[in-house]
Design an enzyme around this catalytic site. Structure first.
Site, PDB file in Angstrom:
ATOM      1  N   ASP A  47      -8.137   5.171   1.065  1.00 30.74           N
ATOM      2  CA  ASP A  47      -9.092   3.756   1.787  1.00 30.74           C
ATOM      3  C   ASP A  47      -7.907   3.363   1.322  1.00 30.74           C
ATOM      4  OD1 ASP A  47     -11.428   1.809   1.548  1.00 30.74           O
ATOM      5  OD2 ASP A  47      -9.960   1.026  -0.165  1.00 30.74           O
ATOM      6  N   TYR A  52      -4.745  -5.502   2.967  1.00 31.93           N
ATOM      7  CA  TYR A  52      -3.971  -5.539   1.739  1.00 31.93           C
ATOM      8  C   TYR A  52      -2.630  -5.135   1.442  1.00 31.93           C
ATOM      9  CZ  TYR A  52      -9.060  -3.185  -0.129  1.00 31.93           C
ATOM     10  OH  TYR A  52      -9.908  -3.277  -0.579  1.00 31.93           O
TER      11      TYR A  52
END
Length: 337
Positions: A47, A52
């Site tokens: 994931d 990010y």
């Protein structure tokens, strides 16, 4: 490793998934070693998200040559058609893959956001177009308000849902999972340590896995952490332990905060962190990251009681959709520092 059928996708995912949000914080070779070790141990759910930092690029650089061995999930936080389409295409390039198994529309907490996403010029249309082109296999939804997610998925538009499920945040077990089951959706739980606060770690990991989910994503950045997570989940969770964990979660969740982040504090106190850790802190103490949080923010927390604009009416509490006594909890916590 235990595997569970991931809802309507039919894919068998490992009960322990790999959360890659923290990989940008470690050297690339450490990330490479950790990701490949996780795959070697049978973890097959990875994931990440466009937001990010360079997490997607790390995954592409480190394990794209093993693409057939894992179910790959990423996310877009864009709400509009053009922005989402552009971001998803960029994610494919960064991940060095022709497709992602799961594209999740990320961090949806407000009704107005959901309305925009599902509009004619919204992100959902972009995801559907890319799905038709074979660049996305399934579409999911993530957020921090389980009761709202339950409402939004109840039209059958999504294949998966990602949500908080931990000892101090057990709310999705009642508010969301039954709705996901009606549509045979993939159920992914996140943040078992609530951002690095919660202990004991073994119970924190075993609680969500003991519930009706398919995979739990845990943020791991070293071979040692992968091994620690695997050891915590090695033993079978028997019915008696499942009941004990559920009762502990009910007790630890008595603060009632969902981390929806509707609230804000003029003193810049991180209200959700204080609320969520308040009960478990008094019972078990916190992990080093949690203790460091309280040490770092001690001055802000102790200033709450003397902040004049909030003495008659706390500025934070009217913003909370759950009418939580945030000022009281903060001041009680400050008194123990």
């Amino acid at each position: 490793m235990e595997y569970r059928v991931f809802g309507k996708t039919g894919y068998k995912v490992s009960a322990l998934g790999f959360g890659a949000m923290n990989l940008p914080g470690v050297p690339l070779e450490q990330a490479r070693e950790t990701l490949n070790y996780a795959l070697d141990q049978g973890i097959n759910y990875i994931d990440t998200a466009a937001a990010y930092k360079n997490s997607e690029e790390i995954i592409g650089a480190c394990i794209s040559h093993r693409r057939s061995e894992y179910f790959l999930a990423t996310k877009t936080a864009k709400r509009d058609y053009e922005g989402a389409k552009e971001e998803i295409e960029r994610s494919l390039s960064r991940l060095q893959t022709d497709y992602v198994d799961l594209l999740q529309i990320h961090y949806v907490n407000y009704p107005a956001e959901m309305k925009e996403i599902m509009s004619e010029d919204g992100a959902y249309r972009a995801a559907m177009e890319l799905k038709a082109q074979g660049k996305i296999r399934y579409i999911g939804l993530t957020g921090h308000r389980p009761e709202m997610l339950a409402k939004w998925i109840d039209k059958g538009d999504f294949d998966q849902v990602l949500f908080h499920l931990s000892l101090p945040q057990p709310f999705a077990a009642d508010d969301l999972i039954p709705s996901a089951n009606r549509w045979n959706m993939g159920k992914t739980a996140m943040k078992p340590l609530s951002g690095g606060f919660v202990q004991p770690v073994d119970k924190a990991l075993r609680y969500p896995v003991s519930q009706d989910i398919h995979t739990l994503i845990s943020g791991m950045v070293s071979v040692q952490e992968v091994d620690e997570n695997l050891r915590a989940l090695e033993a079978v969770i028997e019915p008696q332990e499942q009941q004990e964990l559920a009762q502990l979660a009910a007790d630890m969740g008595s603060h009632d905060c969902r981390r929806c982040n509707y609230c804000s504090c003029p003193l810049e106190i991180s209200i959700p962190d204080v609320m969520i850790s308040s009960v478990i802190r008094s019972k078990f103490g916190l992990l080093p990251k949690g203790e460091a949080f309280y040490e770092k923010h001690k001055e802000k927390l102790t200033s709450c009681a003397d902040y004049d604009p909030c003495k008659e009416q706390p500025l934070c509490e009217p913003k909370c959709p759950y009418q939580l006594p945030m000022q009281r909890v903060i001041q009680e916590t400050a008194s123990t520092l």
